[in-house]
Structures are given as structure tokens and as C-alpha cells.
Design a protein around this motif. Structure first.
Motif, PDB file in Angstrom:
ATOM      1  N   HIS A  31       0.548  -1.160   0.235  1.00  0.00           N
ATOM      2  CA  HIS A  31       0.126  -0.030  -0.111  1.00  0.00           C
ATOM      3  C   HIS A  31       1.005   0.982  -0.097  1.00  0.00           C
ATOM      4  N   LEU A  32       0.679   2.148  -0.037  1.00  0.00           N
ATOM      5  CA  LEU A  32       1.054   3.438  -0.335  1.00  0.00           C
ATOM      6  C   LEU A  32       0.255   4.505   0.616  1.00  0.00           C
ATOM      7  N   PHE A  33       1.531   5.463   1.213  1.00  0.00           N
ATOM      8  CA  PHE A  33       1.194   5.864   2.497  1.00  0.00           C
ATOM      9  C   PHE A  33       1.116   7.726   1.829  1.00  0.00           C
ATOM     10  N   VAL A  34       0.322   8.731   2.013  1.00  0.00           N
ATOM     11  CA  VAL A  34       0.464  10.163   1.592  1.00  0.00           C
ATOM     12  C   VAL A  34       0.710  10.420   2.812  1.00  0.00           C
ATOM     13  N   SER A  35       1.810  10.752   3.718  1.00  0.00           N
ATOM     14  CA  SER A  35       1.994  11.714   4.715  1.00  0.00           C
ATOM     15  C   SER A  35       2.263  13.294   4.757  1.00  0.00           C
ATOM     16  N   SER A  36       1.380  13.847   5.371  1.00  0.00           N
ATOM     17  CA  SER A  36       1.343  15.031   5.230  1.00  0.00           C
ATOM     18  C   SER A  36       1.265  15.988   6.056  1.00  0.00           C
ATOM     19  N   THR A  37       2.306  16.899   6.637  1.00  0.00           N
ATOM     20  CA  THR A  37       2.949  17.473   8.023  1.00  0.00           C
ATOM     21  C   THR A  37       2.737  18.897   7.936  1.00  0.00           C
ATOM     22  N   PHE A  38       1.841  19.063   8.882  1.00  0.00           N
ATOM     23  CA  PHE A  38       0.897  20.735   7.985  1.00  0.00           C
ATOM     24  C   PHE A  38       1.797  21.407  10.187  1.00  0.00           C
ATOM     25  N   ILE A  69      -9.924   5.737   0.171  1.00  0.00           N
ATOM     26  CA  ILE A  69      -9.447   5.485   1.440  1.00  0.00           C
ATOM     27  C   ILE A  69      -9.279   4.414   2.017  1.00  0.00           C
ATOM     28  N   LEU A  70      -8.367   3.541   2.691  1.00  0.00           N
ATOM     29  CA  LEU A  70      -8.423   2.826   3.408  1.00  0.00           C
ATOM     30  C   LEU A  70      -7.861   2.647   5.048  1.00  0.00           C
ATOM     31  N   SER A  71      -7.525   4.382   5.433  1.00  0.00           N
ATOM     32  CA  SER A  71      -7.106   4.221   6.688  1.00  0.00           C
ATOM     33  C   SER A  71      -7.286   5.404   6.637  1.00  0.00           C
ATOM     34  N   GLN A  72      -6.323   6.587   8.039  1.00  0.00           N
ATOM     35  CA  GLN A  72      -6.178   7.571   7.905  1.00  0.00           C
ATOM     36  C   GLN A  72      -5.506   7.885   8.980  1.00  0.00           C
ATOM     37  N   ARG A  73      -4.872   8.236   9.477  1.00  0.00           N
ATOM     38  CA  ARG A  73      -4.209   8.605  11.529  1.00  0.00           C
ATOM     39  C   ARG A  73      -3.624  10.193  11.152  1.00  0.00           C
ATOM     40  N   VAL A  74      -4.046  10.905  12.574  1.00  0.00           N
ATOM     41  CA  VAL A  74      -3.942  12.866  12.315  1.00  0.00           C
ATOM     42  C   VAL A  74      -3.325  11.981  13.971  1.00  0.00           C
ATOM     43  N   VAL A  87       0.159  15.974  11.600  1.00  0.00           N
ATOM     44  CA  VAL A  87       0.263  14.703  10.521  1.00  0.00           C
ATOM     45  C   VAL A  87      -0.356  13.463  10.289  1.00  0.00           C
ATOM     46  N   PHE A  88      -1.327  14.369   9.049  1.00  0.00           N
ATOM     47  CA  PHE A  88      -1.946  13.313   8.572  1.00  0.00           C
ATOM     48  C   PHE A  88      -1.327  12.283   7.530  1.00  0.00           C
ATOM     49  N   VAL A  89      -1.578  10.882   7.912  1.00  0.00           N
ATOM     50  CA  VAL A  89      -0.988  10.065   6.906  1.00  0.00           C
ATOM     51  C   VAL A  89      -1.979   8.895   6.476  1.00  0.00           C
ATOM     52  N   THR A  90      -2.368   8.209   5.345  1.00  0.00           N
ATOM     53  CA  THR A  90      -2.985   8.137   4.298  1.00  0.00           C
ATOM     54  C   THR A  90      -3.071   7.270   3.917  1.00  0.00           C
ATOM     55  N   GLU A  91      -3.878   5.986   4.033  1.00  0.00           N
ATOM     56  CA  GLU A  91      -3.121   5.145   3.091  1.00  0.00           C
ATOM     57  C   GLU A  91      -4.484   4.653   2.452  1.00  0.00           C
ATOM     58  N   TYR A  92      -3.583   4.240   1.136  1.00  0.00           N
ATOM     59  CA  TYR A  92      -4.700   4.007   0.341  1.00  0.00           C
ATOM     60  C   TYR A  92      -4.008   2.313  -0.898  1.00  0.00           C
ATOM     61  N   LYS A  93      -4.774   1.868  -1.525  1.00  0.00           N
ATOM     62  CA  LYS A  93      -4.467   0.565  -2.351  1.00  0.00           C
ATOM     63  C   LYS A  93      -3.334   0.439  -3.130  1.00  0.00           C
ATOM     64  N   SER A  94      -3.613   1.623  -3.910  1.00  0.00           N
ATOM     65  CA  SER A  94      -3.036   2.222  -4.903  1.00  0.00           C
ATOM     66  C   SER A  94      -2.733   3.588  -5.753  1.00  0.00           C
ATOM     67  N   TRP A  95      -1.164   3.760  -6.390  1.00  0.00           N
ATOM     68  CA  TRP A  95      -0.823   5.168  -7.306  1.00  0.00           C
ATOM     69  C   TRP A  95      -2.695   5.710  -7.185  1.00  0.00           C
ATOM     70  N   ALA A  96      -3.038   4.955  -8.336  1.00  0.00           N
ATOM     71  CA  ALA A  96      -3.820   5.414  -8.991  1.00  0.00           C
ATOM     72  C   ALA A  96      -5.350   5.754  -8.303  1.00  0.00           C
ATOM     73  N   ASP A  97      -5.300   5.724  -6.780  1.00  0.00           N
ATOM     74  CA  ASP A  97      -6.685   5.439  -5.773  1.00  0.00           C
ATOM     75  C   ASP A  97      -6.150   6.945  -5.604  1.00  0.00           C
ATOM     76  N   ILE A  98      -4.928   7.224  -5.030  1.00  0.00           N
ATOM     77  CA  ILE A  98      -4.853   8.554  -4.171  1.00  0.00           C
ATOM     78  C   ILE A  98      -5.510   9.474  -5.196  1.00  0.00           C
ATOM     79  N   ASP A  99      -5.711   9.415  -6.273  1.00  0.00           N
ATOM     80  CA  ASP A  99      -5.913  11.012  -7.871  1.00  0.00           C
ATOM     81  C   ASP A  99      -7.494  10.486  -7.761  1.00  0.00           C
TER      82      ASP A  99
END
Length: 146
Positions: A31-38, A69-74, A87-99
Motif C-alpha cells: 500500500h501507499l501512504f501519503v504523509s502530510s505535515t501541517f 481511503i483505506l485508513s487515515q491517522r491524524v 501529521v495526517f497519514v492516509t493509506e491507499y491501495k494503489s497509486w491510481a487510488d490517490i488521484d
């Protein structure tokens, strides 16, 4: 929990991903995770209870209803060098799922806040608590999961 700033961040991330089709084809099943730090801020007259309530509304009306969105942690800063970090960490199954998730988030956001004035008001109320962010994308190594 999320807010419109995260929508904007996901839009930027999606734009970056749209140019990476070769990488997307080579992606493993991890899985892919987008980590965004605000960087959070406390505006004059602001209240943490208001910020948290606004984030909860977005989470309930958008994030929880998005099947991509498979999961998200804040996570909020607890100990370390910069107590403004959230920090927001959002989990996706695939690259295409992010878009695709970004598109779905926009759809859900516009459905709940049905008119432009209510969207603007919500964004204005929430965005006053944030002063910028940075994004990273990670691929999980599932074989190393505990």
C-alpha cells in the motif's frame, strides 16, 4: 480528520502522480501512504475545540465515506522540536487510488456543503488554524509489518 487544506494537498499530490505512470506500473502490491505535515497556528480568538470540531465534521462527511481511503491517522505533536506539527497519514491501495480518492473527496465535500458560500465559510473557518504543509509519499513493506 481532514479539512479542505488536505483536499488541496491531495490535489497537488494527484497532479504530481499523473506524470508518474511508469512508476505506477512498476508499483508492488504494498500500500501507499501519503504523509502530510501541517503547521498549526492559533488565530486571535481561535479555539482548539472549534478546530477539532471542524476537522471531525470533514472526517465524518468526507474521509469516512470515501472507500478509496483505506485508513487515515491524524497525529498531533506530543514531544520534539516543533510543537506546531500535525501529521495526517492516509493509506491507499494503489497509486491510481490517490488521484481517484481526491476526486471522490471533492465530490463528497461538495455534496455535504452544497453551495459555494457554505464551502467558502467552512474553508475560511478551518484554514485559519493552519499555516502551510509538506507532503511525502511512502510505500509500505508489508513483509516487515508486525
Amino acid at each position: 480528520m481532514k479539512h479542505i487544506t488536505v483536499l488541496l494537498m491531495l490535489g497537488l499530490v494527484a497532479a504530481l502522480f499523473s506524470s508518474g505512470s511508469a512508476f505506477a506500473q512498476a508499483q508492488s502490491e504494498d500500500h501507499l501512504f501519503v504523509s502530510s505535515t501541517f503547521k498549526t497556528t492559533m488565530p486571535e480568538g481561535g479555539r482548539l475545540a472549534e478546530r477539532d470540531s471542524l476537522m471531525e465534521i470533514y472526517n465524518k462527511q468526507v474521509i469516512e465515506k470515501n472507500p478509496l481511503i483505506l485508513s487515515q491517522r491524524v497525529m498531533q505533536h506530543f514531544y520534539g522540536h516543533d510543537n506546531r506539527d500535525m501529521v495526517f497519514v492516509t493509506e491507499y491501495k494503489s497509486w491510481a487510488d490517490i488521484d481517484a480518492a481526491d476526486t471522490k473527496n471533492t465530490e463528497l465535500f461538495e455534496k455535504y456543503w452544497a453551495d459555494q458560500p457554505s464551502r467558502r465559510q467552512y474553508n475560511r473557518m478551518l484554514n485559519k488554524y493552519f499555516a502551510g504543509h509538506g507532503d511525502e509519499i511512502y510505500s509500505e513493506k508489508t513483509k516487515l509489518r508486525k
